[in-house]
Write an enzyme that holds these catalytic residues in place. Structure first.
Site, PDB file in Angstrom:
ATOM      1  N   LYS A 117       5.005  -3.271  -7.953  1.00  0.00           N
ATOM      2  CA  LYS A 117       5.574  -3.940  -6.779  1.00  0.00           C
ATOM      3  C   LYS A 117       6.313  -5.195  -7.210  1.00  0.00           C
ATOM      4  O   LYS A 117       7.345  -5.549  -6.687  1.00  0.00           O
ATOM      5  CB  LYS A 117       4.456  -4.342  -5.818  1.00  0.00           C
ATOM      6  CG  LYS A 117       3.922  -3.197  -4.998  1.00  0.00           C
ATOM      7  CD  LYS A 117       2.962  -3.699  -3.949  1.00  0.00           C
ATOM      8  CE  LYS A 117       1.596  -3.125  -4.193  1.00  0.00           C
ATOM      9  NZ  LYS A 117       0.589  -3.483  -3.256  1.00  0.00           N
TER      10      LYS A 117
HETATM   11  N1  GLU Z   1      -6.199  -3.320  -4.133  1.00  0.00           N
HETATM   12  C1  GLU Z   1      -6.059  -2.892  -5.490  1.00  0.00           C
HETATM   13  C2  GLU Z   1      -4.620  -2.635  -5.799  1.00  0.00           C
HETATM   14  O1  GLU Z   1      -3.846  -2.422  -4.890  1.00  0.00           O
HETATM   15  C3  GLU Z   1      -6.762  -1.605  -5.850  1.00  0.00           C
HETATM   16  C4  GLU Z   1      -8.160  -1.634  -5.555  1.00  0.00           C
HETATM   17  C5  GLU Z   1      -9.017  -0.573  -6.165  1.00  0.00           C
HETATM   18  O2  GLU Z   1      -8.668   0.615  -6.176  1.00  0.00           O
HETATM   19  O3  GLU Z   1     -10.094  -0.955  -6.552  1.00  0.00           O
HETATM   20  O4  GLU Z   1      -4.285  -2.656  -6.958  1.00  0.00           O
END
Ligand code: GLU
Length: 297
Positions: A256
């Site tokens: 991103k």
């Molecule tokens: N929120 C995390 C991300 O978007 C991933 C979280 C997870 O899979 O533990 O990279």
């Protein structure tokens, strides 16, 4: 975990628009949940106020809806809410488990400035990429944490003792890391007043009774750190399935931050939902998709 009914999760961070790499991981999570007649929940990982935006929070939900169903989430509620970490923070759950880590001697305050950490780094270590072992000279005794009744805006780190961490990944088989070499003391609490990703995700996966975590292989090292937190809190961890990452033609990961092409931009360029779904869930990389995401880089 076999005797509990399957609970999986989608856990996006609303720091940008989702790209096909996210979609591939989320489609895998959705299909594993469906095949096991499980429950899939959607948890918004929006603790980092500096990087998360409401615009992306809404866009993530909107972009994923045509591709899959979830049974609990910030948009539909459910018995394990709230489903946004920012709201969970207000409920005090992370503070509760921070206190347990403090009392058990697993963490220490780390009010070090970036400048101070940088001055202790070894050759080749880069604080900006996060590719460092936290300098041992800066480690403080765990007893120092006892002076704090609340983490407030002080950073806290988990003390990592040298040991082998081994787990069986449901996609990759046996995975091994050397704690203390592959990673060092890591953040549990940020000086911005909220838990680190590692800590929040463990508390949430535990409280939301997640039985299997499906995530990208870029998070393998994070899983190793999280296993230490599970152990410290006396919790048994969920199963893990780490998906391979979607890469551009020249081997770069989508990100991103680097503005790789998003699900939205691909749809604007004529990719339909069924075509994207097909391209992202195949077992082999889809050459048309690779070409599309490589051109935009
Ligand atoms: N929120 C995390 C991300 O978007 C991933 C979280 C997870 O899979 O533990 O990279």
């Amino acid at each position: 975990m076999q005797n509990r009914s399957y609970r999986g999760r989608l856990a996006p961070s609303p720091t940008g628009f989702l790209h096909p790499g996210h979609l591939a991981t989320f489609l895998k999570a959705a299909s594993r949940s469906r095949e096991r007649q499980g429950t899939l929940l959607y948890r918004m990982e929006d603790l980092d106020g500096a990087r998360c935006r409401l615009q992306y929070d809404e866009a993530c939900l909107e972009d994923l809806r045509p591709f899959m169903n979830w049974q609990e989430g910030p948009d539909i509620g459910g018995p394990f809410g709230p489903y946004r970490q920012s709201e969970r923070l207000k409920s005090g759950i992370y503070h509760k488990y921070w206190k347990i880590l403090r009392d058990k001697g697993f963490i220490y305050p780390s009010p070090h400035s970036r400048k101070e950490i940088r001055s202790h780094l070894r050759d080749g270590e880069d604080l900006d990429t996060g590719d460092i072992l936290f300098p041992q000279e800066l480690r403080r005794p765990a007893a120092d944490a006892l002076a704090f009744s609340d983490p407030g805006n002080t950073a806290f780190r988990f003390r990592v003792e040298p040991q082998t961490i081994e787990f069986t990944d449901l996609n990759l088989g046996c995975v091994t890391f050397q704690a203390g070499q592959d990673f060092g003391d890591f953040l549990i609490w940020s000086n911005q007043g909220y838990p680190s990703y590692e800590f929040a995700v463990v508390v949430d996966d535990y409280l939301m009774e997640i039985t299997e975590v499906v995530r990208g292989q870029d998070l393998l090292l994070s899983t190793a750190r999280q296993l230490l937190i599970y152990r410290a809190l006396g919790w048994s961890p969920p199963d893990f399935y780490h998906c391979s990452l979607l890469r551009t033609g020249d081997g770069q990961r989508l990100s991103k931050r680097r503005g790789s092409c998003t699900l939205r931009s691909l749809q604007e360029r004529g990719w339909t939902v069924p075509a994207l779904k097909e391209a992202c869930q195949g077992s082999q990389p889809n050459s048309a998709l690779i070409e599309a995401i490589s051109g935009d880089f």
